[in-house]
Scaffold this motif. Structure first.
Motif, short mmCIF file in Angstrom:
data_model
loop_
_atom_site.label_atom_id
_atom_site.label_comp_id
_atom_site.label_asym_id
_atom_site.label_seq_id
_atom_site.Cartn_x
_atom_site.Cartn_y
_atom_site.Cartn_z
N LEU A 82 0.67 -1.30 0.05
CA LEU A 82 -0.01 0.03 0.02
C LEU A 82 1.01 1.16 -0.16
CD1 LEU A 82 -2.36 -1.18 2.63
CD2 LEU A 82 -3.17 -0.97 0.30
N SER A 83 0.67 2.05 -0.95
CA SER A 83 1.36 3.27 -1.23
C SER A 83 2.86 3.06 -0.91
CB SER A 83 1.06 4.30 -0.14
OG SER A 83 -0.29 5.04 -0.31
N GLY A 84 3.32 2.02 -1.53
CA GLY A 84 4.68 1.63 -1.26
C GLY A 84 5.44 1.41 -0.18
N GLN A 85 4.63 1.26 0.77
CA GLN A 85 5.04 0.93 2.24
C GLN A 85 5.40 -0.40 2.38
OE1 GLN A 85 5.73 3.22 4.67
NE2 GLN A 85 4.80 4.80 3.16
N SER A 86 6.45 -0.84 3.08
CA SER A 86 6.97 -2.33 2.97
C SER A 86 6.06 -3.24 3.87
CB SER A 86 8.21 -2.18 3.65
OG SER A 86 8.28 -1.66 5.09
N SER A 87 5.22 -2.74 4.62
CA SER A 87 4.24 -3.58 5.36
C SER A 87 2.99 -2.81 5.66
CB SER A 87 4.85 -4.04 6.85
OG SER A 87 5.11 -2.91 7.59
N VAL A 117 -6.41 -1.94 -3.79
CA VAL A 117 -5.55 -3.10 -3.14
C VAL A 117 -6.22 -3.47 -1.94
CG1 VAL A 117 -3.60 -3.37 -2.05
CG2 VAL A 117 -3.53 -2.11 -4.08
N ILE A 118 -6.80 -2.38 -1.30
CA ILE A 118 -7.79 -2.64 0.04
C ILE A 118 -8.80 -3.48 -0.34
CG2 ILE A 118 -9.08 -1.43 1.78
CD1 ILE A 118 -7.23 0.84 1.56
N SER A 119 -9.45 -3.26 -1.37
CA SER A 119 -10.78 -3.99 -1.76
C SER A 119 -10.31 -5.59 -2.17
CB SER A 119 -11.57 -3.41 -3.06
OG SER A 119 -12.44 -4.32 -3.27
N GLY A 120 -9.32 -5.67 -2.66
CA GLY A 120 -8.61 -6.93 -3.14
C GLY A 120 -8.20 -7.73 -1.97
N LEU A 121 -7.74 -6.90 -0.87
CA LEU A 121 -7.32 -7.60 0.31
C LEU A 121 -8.48 -7.76 1.10
CD1 LEU A 121 -5.19 -8.15 2.43
CD2 LEU A 121 -5.30 -5.95 3.53
#
Length: 203
Positions: A82-87, A117-121
């Motif tokens: 998410l937004s290029g964050q590692s976790s 991405v959130i919806s996919g999660l």
């Protein structure tokens, strides 16, 4: 030839042995009844132990399934980008900074940028929870044990995932306030997403 006295004596001895024989027969029968009752009691104890062993086996098997499912679920949650964050932990920390500054518009903007991405999660998480619900339902264990296992399951899910969902609920609520700016289809989709999030949070 035996005289009358001898015959009477033999008859008395015979009667005496007959009484003793009847006494021993009665005692033997009583012994058999006692033996049957003891065996029945032992069989009942064995049945109870067998039932308890089966219940323990079911609970152990379900606990193993639970931890495998939690591990799989957390792997999916932890590997999300998410937004290029590692976790997910870093992403939620990023949102919390904006939230502490009362910059909810920035929180919503970041969530909207990552909405797919959130919806996919969410779409990946729900079937795992439903699958675990079905396993519990088919297991035949007590309701109290089912609730306990669900509670353990929920408490072992990455806690930052719940934080993300809480932010997403606020974001959806903000969108639904502006009904005149979105289409009816978008409103229905947001309501469906909200129900799915509520199902996960209430688990």
């Amino acid at each position: 030839m035996l005289n009358t006295q001898q015959l009477v004596l033999i008859r008395e001895i015979g009667d005496m042995f007959g009484s003793v024989n009847a006494l021993f027969s009665g005692l033997a029968l009583f012994g058999i009844i006692i033996s049957i009752l003891i065996q029945q009691s032992e069989l009942n104890l064995q049945r109870k132990e067998l039932i308890e062993t089966r219940e323990e086996f079911k609970t152990t098997r379900l606990t193993n399934i639970l931890f495998k499912q939690v591990e799989y679920l957390n792997t999916i949650i932890n590997n999300v980008n998410l937004s290029g964050q590692s976790s997910l932990t870093n992403f939620v920390a990023y949102l919390e900074i904006y939230d502490q500054r009362n910059e909810s518009y920035k929180v919503n903007r970041v969530l909207n940028e990552n909405s797919r991405v959130i919806s996919g999660l969410i779409s990946k998480v729900i079937p795992i929870l439903e699958n675990f619900d079905n396993v519990l339902l088919e297991s035949g264990i007590k309701n109290s044990e089912t609730s306990q296992l669900k509670s353990i399951f929920a408490s072992n899910i990455n806690p930052h995932f719940r934080s993300l969902l809480s932010f997403e609920i606020q974001n959806i609520a903000e969108k639904l306030k502006k009904k005149n700016k979105i289409t009816d289809i978008e409103i229905e989709l947001l309501k469906i997403t909200l129900k799915r999030i509520e199902y996960i949070i209430s688990y």
